[in-house]
Design an enzyme around this catalytic site. Structure first.
Site, mmCIF file in Angstrom:
data_model
loop_
_atom_site.group_PDB
_atom_site.id
_atom_site.type_symbol
_atom_site.label_atom_id
_atom_site.label_comp_id
_atom_site.label_asym_id
_atom_site.label_seq_id
_atom_site.Cartn_x
_atom_site.Cartn_y
_atom_site.Cartn_z
ATOM 1 N N LEU A 10 40.665 143.134 61.210
ATOM 2 C CA LEU A 10 39.757 143.988 61.146
ATOM 3 C C LEU A 10 38.656 144.210 61.687
ATOM 4 C CD1 LEU A 10 39.773 144.988 56.786
ATOM 5 C CD2 LEU A 10 41.770 145.110 59.095
ATOM 6 N N GLY A 11 38.281 142.980 62.309
ATOM 7 C CA GLY A 11 37.119 142.673 63.659
ATOM 8 C C GLY A 11 37.341 144.050 64.530
ATOM 9 N N ARG A 36 39.053 139.573 54.058
ATOM 10 C CA ARG A 36 38.870 140.870 52.811
ATOM 11 C C ARG A 36 38.859 141.884 53.306
ATOM 12 N NH1 ARG A 36 33.627 142.253 53.111
ATOM 13 N NH2 ARG A 36 32.166 141.046 54.637
ATOM 14 N N ASP A 54 42.564 134.457 54.390
ATOM 15 C CA ASP A 54 41.483 133.638 54.458
ATOM 16 C C ASP A 54 41.904 132.025 54.862
ATOM 17 O OD1 ASP A 54 39.301 131.581 55.026
ATOM 18 O OD2 ASP A 54 38.564 132.412 53.070
ATOM 19 N N TYR A 143 29.963 127.599 68.671
ATOM 20 C CA TYR A 143 30.676 128.184 68.945
ATOM 21 C C TYR A 143 31.670 128.086 70.221
ATOM 22 C CZ TYR A 143 32.843 133.341 70.636
ATOM 23 O OH TYR A 143 33.971 134.032 70.574
ATOM 24 N N LYS A 147 35.062 126.457 71.226
ATOM 25 C CA LYS A 147 36.103 127.225 71.458
ATOM 26 C C LYS A 147 36.824 126.314 73.033
ATOM 27 C CE LYS A 147 36.139 131.712 70.471
ATOM 28 N NZ LYS A 147 37.686 131.635 70.231
HETATM 29 P P1 NAD Z 1 34.932 139.946 65.334
HETATM 30 O O1 NAD Z 1 34.024 139.045 64.493
HETATM 31 O O2 NAD Z 1 34.354 141.344 64.903
HETATM 32 O O3 NAD Z 1 36.421 139.732 64.073
HETATM 33 C C1 NAD Z 1 36.180 138.674 63.037
HETATM 34 C C2 NAD Z 1 37.211 138.565 61.808
HETATM 35 O O4 NAD Z 1 37.499 137.442 61.651
HETATM 36 C C3 NAD Z 1 36.259 139.013 60.915
HETATM 37 O O5 NAD Z 1 36.880 140.768 60.551
HETATM 38 C C4 NAD Z 1 36.187 138.386 59.566
HETATM 39 O O6 NAD Z 1 36.042 138.964 58.343
HETATM 40 C C5 NAD Z 1 37.134 137.733 59.737
HETATM 41 N N1 NAD Z 1 37.041 136.550 59.558
HETATM 42 C C6 NAD Z 1 35.797 136.073 59.422
HETATM 43 N N2 NAD Z 1 36.341 134.444 58.740
HETATM 44 C C7 NAD Z 1 38.473 134.385 58.118
HETATM 45 C C8 NAD Z 1 38.595 134.013 57.496
HETATM 46 N N3 NAD Z 1 37.682 132.475 57.017
HETATM 47 N N4 NAD Z 1 39.588 134.396 57.685
HETATM 48 C C9 NAD Z 1 39.803 135.075 57.819
HETATM 49 N N5 NAD Z 1 39.315 136.392 58.549
HETATM 50 C C10 NAD Z 1 38.085 135.548 58.663
HETATM 51 O O7 NAD Z 1 35.572 139.000 66.382
HETATM 52 P P2 NAD Z 1 36.310 140.036 67.168
HETATM 53 O O8 NAD Z 1 35.369 140.202 68.251
HETATM 54 O O9 NAD Z 1 37.803 141.117 66.875
HETATM 55 O O10 NAD Z 1 36.901 138.373 68.057
HETATM 56 C C11 NAD Z 1 38.032 137.735 68.136
HETATM 57 C C12 NAD Z 1 38.601 136.904 69.149
HETATM 58 O O11 NAD Z 1 37.817 137.158 70.217
HETATM 59 C C13 NAD Z 1 37.576 135.549 68.502
HETATM 60 O O12 NAD Z 1 38.241 134.464 68.561
HETATM 61 C C14 NAD Z 1 36.320 134.969 69.355
HETATM 62 O O13 NAD Z 1 35.662 134.609 69.261
HETATM 63 C C15 NAD Z 1 36.884 135.815 70.637
HETATM 64 N N6 NAD Z 1 36.283 136.596 71.207
HETATM 65 C C16 NAD Z 1 35.586 138.005 71.608
HETATM 66 C C17 NAD Z 1 34.091 138.432 72.027
HETATM 67 C C18 NAD Z 1 34.209 139.943 72.041
HETATM 68 O O14 NAD Z 1 33.342 140.300 72.724
HETATM 69 N N7 NAD Z 1 34.539 139.476 70.974
HETATM 70 C C19 NAD Z 1 34.501 137.360 73.306
HETATM 71 C C20 NAD Z 1 35.208 136.392 73.500
HETATM 72 C C21 NAD Z 1 36.107 136.197 73.063
HETATM 73 C C1 AKB Z 2 29.988 136.651 71.365
HETATM 74 O O1 AKB Z 2 28.780 137.126 72.331
HETATM 75 O O2 AKB Z 2 29.354 135.747 70.876
HETATM 76 C C2 AKB Z 2 31.185 137.405 72.273
HETATM 77 C C3 AKB Z 2 31.747 136.506 73.111
HETATM 78 C C4 AKB Z 2 31.713 136.428 74.808
HETATM 79 O O3 AKB Z 2 32.687 135.338 72.619
HETATM 80 N N1 AKB Z 2 31.357 138.137 72.210
#
Ligand code: NAD
Ligand code: AKB
Length: 318
Positions: A10-11, A36, A54, A143, A147
């Site tokens: 849901l992210g 959730r 979770d 973070y 990673k």
């Molecule tokens: P987000 O924060 O939007 O979504 C992550 C989801 O994980 C949230 O909905 C949160 O409720 C859920 N979550 C948190 N703890 C949890 C748990 N214990 N169990 C299950 N669910 C849980 O993140 P995103 O942007 O969708 O990122 C997804 C992945 O991509 C991550 O690994 C992030 O590091 C990576 N990433 C994202 C970006 C970006 O710009 N969005 C950039 C680089 C890397």
């Molecule tokens: C953040 O800013 O934490 C993310 C990423 C680049 O991993 N969007």
């Protein structure tokens, strides 16, 4: 046909990737999960199976994988950079123990695993411009530490246990469906909302701070493309640099001004997120991804801006 489980569905990424994968692999073959239920995800909930998982609970993860005969886990549940600095213990637990649980279940049940790394896997001592695929990685955020460790752990599970692990280092993602979850690059999403609502934006990232960015449709394509890539051609597997564009706040403001000429940019720099941004690369070299699995983005800054403003105007009913 693959049977996929998505964690953190849901992210920002999961809410779009789930729908994309359901279109490609069929609704019955893509199980969405999150810690959730959250409001505003009616379409996702109604279009296929949803499970509460979770990722810190390995037993539950294993139950759901077995219940649905999952063969591919797309692991997105994570705590992002800014929230991670506020809650380092939570970031460690979700990002490290969550990934460990996913890899263990994958090893036991014979699943492939896709999980994204980030530009956060680099730090102050990494070459800043055209950052190489293989280079110094000494990040100074929790973070970033998770990673880098995650990239290595995925490599380990591939070499030691033969788990088919794959991943990309994503830059900051820009999208209009779901707001970002507490990162440093979030300003580049918020700016479009404020441009449409208020014709101005106050940036928490300072002028002159370049970071790699990407529009969500390109990120979704990258994930599907690498998931389906010929394994014999993959040398790096878990941490491919990919990027579409690199800009600083003044450049995204200028792009918005081409569509909204009266748009004004102000600055109230947040020292914590600014320090994180300063430690990340200005621009990545994504040659390995281009050569090993044909990565090629479609959007640049101006085409993304036009699409974002059009889609957000519709979404916000403006
Ligand atoms: P987000 O924060 O939007 O979504 C992550 C989801 O994980 C949230 O909905 C949160 O409720 C859920 N979550 C948190 N703890 C949890 C748990 N214990 N169990 C299950 N669910 C849980 O993140 P995103 O942007 O969708 O990122 C997804 C992945 O991509 C991550 O690994 C992030 O590091 C990576 N990433 C994202 C970006 C970006 O710009 N969005 C950039 C680089 C890397
Ligand atoms: C953040 O800013 O934490 C993310 C990423 C680049 O991993 N969007």
């Amino acid at each position: 046909m693959r049977k996929i489980l998505i964690t953190g569905a849901l992210g920002q990424i999961g809410s779009e990737l789930t729908m994309e994968l359901r279109n490609i692999y069929g609704k019955a073959n893509v199980v969405a999960s999150s810690r959730r239920v959250k409001e505003g995800h009616g379409e996702l909930m109604e279009s296929g199976v949803f499970e509460i998982v979770d990722v810190a609970d390995g037993k539950r993860l294993s139950e759901v994988v077995r219940k649905h005969n999952i063969d591919t886990i797309i692991h997105l549940a994570a705590i992002l950079s800014a929230v991670g600095e506020e809650k380092p213990a939570l970031a460690w637990n979700v990002n490290m123990n969550g990934l460990y649980n996913v890899l263990e279940v994958a090893r036991e049940e014979g699943c492939a695993v896709f999980t994204p790394s980030s530009i956060a896997a680099f730090g102050d001592s990494t070459p800043k411009n055209n950052t190489p695929q293989d280079t110094i990685q000494r990040p100074n955020t929790i973070y970033g530490v998770t990673k880098v460790a995650g990239e290595l752990l995925c490599d380990y599970y591939y070499h030691k246990f033969g788990v088919d692990t794959r991943g990309v280092r994503l830059p900051g993602l820009i999208s209009y469906k779901t707001l970002p979850g507490g990162g440093t690059t979030d300003y580049a999403v918020h700016i479009y909302y404020d441009a449409l609502k208020h014709k101005s934006y106050t940036s928490f990232i300072d002028r002159g701070t370049k970071m790699d960015m990407m529009y969500m449709p390109d990120a979704l394509n990258a994930i599907v493309q690498l998931l389906e890539a010929d394994p014999n051609k993959l040398i790096h597997r878990n941490a491919f640099n990919i990027t579409s564009m690199s800009f600083e706040p003044e450049e995204i403001a200028a792009s918005i001004r081409k569509e909204i000429p009266e748009f004004e940019m102000r600055y109230e720099v947040d020292p914590i997120r600014q320090a994180i941004a300063d430690s990340w690369p200005n621009s990545l070299d994504d040659t390995a991804a281009r050569e090993e699995w044909g990565w090629s983005p479609k959007y640049d800054l101006d085409s993304m801006t036009r699409d974002m403003l059009e889609k957000l105007t519709e979404k916000l009913g403006l």
